[in-house]
Write a protein that holds these residues in place. Structure first.
Motif, PDB file in Angstrom:
ATOM      1  N   GLN A 176       0.889  -1.263   0.050  1.00 28.52           N
ATOM      2  CA  GLN A 176       0.020   0.013  -0.015  1.00 28.52           C
ATOM      3  C   GLN A 176       1.048   1.213  -0.034  1.00 28.52           C
ATOM      4  OE1 GLN A 176      -3.884   0.125   1.937  1.00 28.52           O
ATOM      5  NE2 GLN A 176      -3.170  -1.793   3.047  1.00 28.52           N
ATOM      6  N   VAL A 178       1.195   5.501   0.401  1.00 26.47           N
ATOM      7  CA  VAL A 178       0.670   6.985   0.868  1.00 26.47           C
ATOM      8  C   VAL A 178       1.425   7.750   0.425  1.00 26.47           C
ATOM      9  CG1 VAL A 178       0.053   8.542   2.745  1.00 26.47           C
ATOM     10  CG2 VAL A 178      -0.556   5.889   2.822  1.00 26.47           C
ATOM     11  N   SER A 205      -4.698   8.450   6.910  1.00 22.29           N
ATOM     12  CA  SER A 205      -5.825   7.737   6.931  1.00 22.29           C
ATOM     13  C   SER A 205      -6.656   7.584   5.553  1.00 22.29           C
ATOM     14  CB  SER A 205      -6.961   8.157   8.058  1.00 22.29           C
ATOM     15  OG  SER A 205      -6.089   8.176   9.223  1.00 22.29           O
ATOM     16  N   LEU A 208      -5.375   5.596   2.815  1.00 20.18           N
ATOM     17  CA  LEU A 208      -5.423   4.180   3.223  1.00 20.18           C
ATOM     18  C   LEU A 208      -6.722   3.472   3.105  1.00 20.18           C
ATOM     19  CD1 LEU A 208      -2.494   3.701   5.932  1.00 20.18           C
ATOM     20  CD2 LEU A 208      -2.307   3.053   3.626  1.00 20.18           C
ATOM     21  N   LEU A 236      -3.801   2.535  12.356  1.00 21.68           N
ATOM     22  CA  LEU A 236      -3.190   2.603  10.870  1.00 21.68           C
ATOM     23  C   LEU A 236      -2.390   1.209  10.573  1.00 21.68           C
ATOM     24  CD1 LEU A 236      -2.207   6.245  10.087  1.00 21.68           C
ATOM     25  CD2 LEU A 236      -4.408   5.121   9.815  1.00 21.68           C
ATOM     26  N   ILE A 240      -4.075  -2.379   8.141  1.00 17.55           N
ATOM     27  CA  ILE A 240      -3.830  -2.596   6.773  1.00 17.55           C
ATOM     28  C   ILE A 240      -3.249  -3.978   6.301  1.00 17.55           C
ATOM     29  CG2 ILE A 240      -3.047  -0.252   6.717  1.00 17.55           C
ATOM     30  CD1 ILE A 240       0.084  -1.275   6.951  1.00 17.55           C
ATOM     31  N   VAL A 245       3.388  -0.698   4.041  1.00 14.91           N
ATOM     32  CA  VAL A 245       2.771   0.556   3.577  1.00 14.91           C
ATOM     33  C   VAL A 245       4.021   1.563   3.515  1.00 14.91           C
ATOM     34  CG1 VAL A 245       2.182   1.368   5.778  1.00 14.91           C
ATOM     35  CG2 VAL A 245       1.323   2.442   3.750  1.00 14.91           C
TER      36      VAL A 245
END
Length: 468
Positions: A176, A178, A205, A208, A236, A240, A245
């Motif tokens: 993932q 960000v 947030s 995600l 968080l 996930i 991430v």
């Protein structure tokens, strides 16, 4: 437009365009409406629409997908890129994967639509110059649990382009991602650490696809940093799944302007990175910090995130890379040793700066001027770099201390000792290269231009004193 016509001719093969079809295609490519086409051509609006409808139908049949006036750019660019990929595969099959594609096929990328150099280079663009050791290093490092990667280079050196490729690679690994650009934050976000960290948590947030619930984890008595850590650790990173991430923070140097935030936020990133050495939860987090200059806010060595993890500084283009980019712009004369000799003065003039090199090739491939004329006029207001140079001058004029520092740099061929803040701000703008706090002009283009500008300013000051 010649390349567009050639591409459409290949697509339609035995069905050549007549003049009115070519007119509609050309105007549609430029984004004109049918009404605007009718107005300038003298044809009726309905007739222009019929011509367009027939043209899109013919292209749809030839390409095997629906083509409309709205998706024309996207569809033809995709077709051109597919042609490039097919040719690349054929060359690799014939010569082997290790072949130097640029040297085998000088006009290999010339069919691509050439856009004005601006912003990050698109992922599928043929105009991105690979720097294999850097791309490989970044992509390998992002696979490491709890890693911290720092990308550093002045403006327009290719940081965002490299970052985007690293993010794309991470997505291929089912990570993932960000992406936060601190330039997008409103100024009032930086009024306090608490407000900044709340903004930080909410943005992460949402990217995600998690509902922000900052208030549930924020505790005034524990403080903002601890609350932020708990929010990541207990919320968080728990929600996930098991996939890592990648947290990519771009334009981090903006925080340097707010010491009250930087002195807490930057050590916090370091602490998170160190937590990963002993905590599996934090190993999911891979951080990438992107900035233009060294930090010029006092931090203790054991608090700075800039002496841990891995640091990658983007260098200017070598002559060989400049030559490779020239070929991708269709400048076939650059493909031999004589071409390299002709390009050497350009590399020296702009210091191998990726954006400045790309801007030169964009203008040269339009066949509007020669390389010799481009170099003769480069530092003048009418040269291709005129707007870029004026923007830099305007930025300097807004900060008199930077203007004064740049004058010191330009006044001598020797390196000049500057105070740390001025040195790093000038480096961030790409105007100087540093050795410690000692600065010299980044390239001959800037030295020539600012010498002229400071000379005019000094002459004007002398005249005012003389006439007052």
């Amino acid at each position: 437009m010649d390349k567009l016509l050639q591409s459409v001719k290949k697509i339609l093969q035995d069905k050549p365009l007549d003049p009115i079809q070519w007119f509609v295609l050309y105007q549609s490519w430029l984004g004109k409406t049918y009404g605007e086409m009718a107005e300038v051509s003298g044809y009726g609006n309905n007739y222009i629409k019929e011509v367009g409808s027939e043209l899109w139908q013919d292209l749809s049949i030839a390409l095997g997908e629906r083509i409309t006036k709205k998706n024309l750019h996207l569809a033809l660019n995709k077709h051109l890129q597919d042609e490039i990929d097919n040719q690349k595969n054929q060359i690799q099959e014939k010569f082997g994967k290790e072949s130097n594609l640029e040297m085998i096929s000088p006009d290999f990328f010339s069919a691509s639509k050439i856009e004005f150099p601006s912003g990050p280079v698109a992922l599928n663009s043929p105009f991105y110059i690979n720097r294999p050791s850097l791309e490989e290093l970044v992509c390998n490092e992002v696979l490491q649990p709890g890693c911290l990667i720092r990308l550093k280079a002045p403006r327009k050196m290719g940081k965002s382009s490299l970052l985007n490729r690293m993010i794309a690679y991470a997505k291929e690994q089912d990570y993932q991602t960000v992406y936060l650009d601190f330039q997008e934050a409103d100024r009032d976000i930086f009024v306090s650490l608490d407000k900044f960290l709340r903004w930080f948590c909410v943005n992460v947030s949402r990217q995600l696809n998690l509902l922000p619930c900052v208030d549930d984890f924020w505790d005034i008595e524990m403080g903002s940093k601890v609350s932020c850590k708990i929010y990541f650790e207990a919320y968080l990173l728990q929600y996930i799944d098991d996939n890592p991430v990648v947290l990519a923070l771009n334009e981090v140097h903006r925080i340097f302007e707010y010491p009250n935030i930087a002195q807490d936020f930057l050590p916090m990133l370091r602490f998170w990175h160190e937590q990963a050495k002993q905590d599996r939860t934090w190993q999911k987090l891979r951080m990438v910090v992107v900035h233009t200059t060294e930090i010029y806010i006092p931090l203790k060595l054991n608090q700075s995130p800039f002496n841990v993890g891995i640091t990658i500084t983007l260098p200017p283009f070598t002559l060989k890379q400049v030559q490779s980019l020239a070929l991708r712009y269709g400048l076939n004369w650059a493909g031999n040793s004589e071409g390299a000799k002709r390009l050497a003065p350009l590399q020296a003039m702009v210091g191998g700066h990726p954006y400045l090199v790309s801007l030169a090739f964009y203008h040269l491939c339009q066949e509007g001027m020669t390389l010799e004329v481009l170099l003769e006029t480069a530092s003048t207001p009418v040269g291709i770099y005129g707007q870029h140079l004026r923007e830099l001058l305007t930025l300097l004029q807004k900060e008199p201390e930077l203007m004064s520092a740049m004058e010191q740099v330009i006044a001598t061929d020797e390196k000049v000792e500057l105070n740390a803040i001025a040195a790093y701000k000038l480096e961030s703008m790409g105007l100087v290269q540093l050795n410690g706090n000692q600065a010299s002009a980044m390239c001959e283009l800037y030295r020539l231009y600012f010498s002229q500008q400071f000379g005019k300013q000094n002459n004007a000051n002398v005249y005012r004193e003389f006439t007052s």
